[in-house]
Design a protein around this motif. Sequence first.
Motif, short mmCIF file in Angstrom:
data_model
loop_
_atom_site.label_atom_id
_atom_site.label_comp_id
_atom_site.label_asym_id
_atom_site.label_seq_id
_atom_site.Cartn_x
_atom_site.Cartn_y
_atom_site.Cartn_z
N UNK A 235 37.51 63.10 54.56
CA UNK A 235 35.49 63.31 54.01
C UNK A 235 35.26 62.01 52.81
N UNK A 236 34.29 61.00 53.81
CA UNK A 236 33.42 60.10 52.58
C UNK A 236 32.53 60.87 51.76
N UNK A 237 31.63 61.65 51.79
CA UNK A 237 31.02 62.68 50.49
C UNK A 237 31.54 63.97 49.96
N UNK A 238 32.92 64.12 49.99
CA UNK A 238 33.78 64.93 49.83
C UNK A 238 35.60 64.43 49.16
N UNK A 239 35.85 63.40 49.35
CA UNK A 239 37.17 63.20 49.29
C UNK A 239 36.52 61.91 48.57
N UNK A 240 36.20 60.88 48.43
CA UNK A 240 35.54 59.17 48.11
C UNK A 240 36.10 59.81 46.43
N UNK A 241 36.30 59.93 46.04
CA UNK A 241 36.83 60.09 44.47
C UNK A 241 37.70 61.07 44.20
N UNK A 242 38.68 61.93 44.91
CA UNK A 242 39.82 62.96 44.94
C UNK A 242 40.83 62.48 45.44
N UNK A 243 42.13 62.30 44.57
CA UNK A 243 43.58 62.33 44.77
C UNK A 243 43.82 60.93 45.71
N UNK A 244 44.61 61.69 46.56
CA UNK A 244 45.23 60.71 48.06
C UNK A 244 44.36 60.40 48.98
N UNK A 245 43.09 61.63 49.15
CA UNK A 245 42.30 61.24 50.66
C UNK A 245 40.88 60.15 49.40
N UNK A 246 41.42 60.68 48.15
CA UNK A 246 40.00 59.12 48.04
C UNK A 246 40.94 58.19 47.53
N UNK A 247 41.88 57.11 47.53
CA UNK A 247 42.74 56.01 47.21
C UNK A 247 42.49 55.96 48.58
N UNK A 248 43.21 56.57 49.65
CA UNK A 248 43.02 55.97 51.48
C UNK A 248 41.80 55.53 51.96
N UNK A 249 40.55 56.40 51.00
CA UNK A 249 39.17 56.01 51.88
C UNK A 249 39.15 54.22 50.71
N UNK A 250 38.81 54.17 49.68
CA UNK A 250 38.70 53.08 48.78
C UNK A 250 39.56 52.24 49.34
N UNK A 251 40.67 52.20 49.78
CA UNK A 251 41.99 51.25 50.30
C UNK A 251 41.15 50.85 51.78
N UNK A 252 40.64 51.89 52.57
CA UNK A 252 40.05 51.26 53.74
C UNK A 252 38.41 50.75 53.12
N UNK A 253 37.75 50.86 52.68
CA UNK A 253 36.93 50.72 52.10
C UNK A 253 37.49 48.89 52.13
N UNK A 254 38.42 48.29 51.13
CA UNK A 254 38.39 47.25 50.97
C UNK A 254 39.02 46.62 51.97
N UNK A 255 39.88 47.31 53.13
CA UNK A 255 40.36 46.50 53.71
C UNK A 255 39.18 46.28 55.72
#
Length: 290
Positions: A235-255
Amino acid sequence: MIRWAGIVVLLLTSVAQANAPASSRRPVAREDVFPAALPSLAPERSLRPKKRSYAVQRRAQMAGAATTAVVATPKQTAPKPAAQPQMNSARSAVAPARDAEPIVSARRKGTKDSGIGKVCKDRKLKGAKVGKVPGKLNGCGIKKGAIKLYSVSGVTLSQPVVMECDTAKALKKWVEGGMDKSVGRYGGGVVELKVAAGYSCRTRNSRPGAKISEHGKGRAIDISGFELKNGNTISVLNDWSRGKKGRILKKMHKEACGPFGTVLGPKADRYHKDHFHFDVAKHRGGSYCR
């Protein structure tokens, strides 16, 4: 002598009358002695033999068939249907499997979207042709070639989205490249995009007097999360800055910067705390990503 004989007879008669009983000894009526009727010895049912079986045999003999075959043949009845197993009411309410074909329900004959198939001349883009989409506001709408997208490269959209083909192609490029690269094997990969918004005739962030949003032109899509094959969700809302899920989201955003002209996320402003905004607007300096 005769006189004495008459006197004796008279005396005997007097004695007989004196010894006579007070009541008559006449026989009592039968119903007074036996108040209830005697039970009948006749059988309740007639013992007369039934003639139906003999008539059946006689007809069988006249027809040349064996008597035993006629009598023994049972009456044919329709076979009883096999008993259906009873299902627990709780189990009957269970929803269908999540990994079912994503667009089967829309293929039903007579539905508005029964023409689902390849769109935008790309077999990896599954949807329906829409054509022209008129806008309620000046600047909204899609002049021609609009589609309703249901899945991209095998990944289902949680709700079909109306858009232009350029937007669908950009989404496919990001799904096959940036998204898959970011998730890798985590949770078995993404099977569904949680769509927050597609085509919507409105201004940017729905602010009065603002410019028409790219959503109002069929050139944008908002994604709030990602469902994985193992049933977990990012979840973008719940996982943006949390652990592995947060890192995945930030990489998705960049890509997403490159396939899309505009990429906005939780760091952009308060309007995008819970989703990614992707659109294909062109900017002088290249993609605008925040």
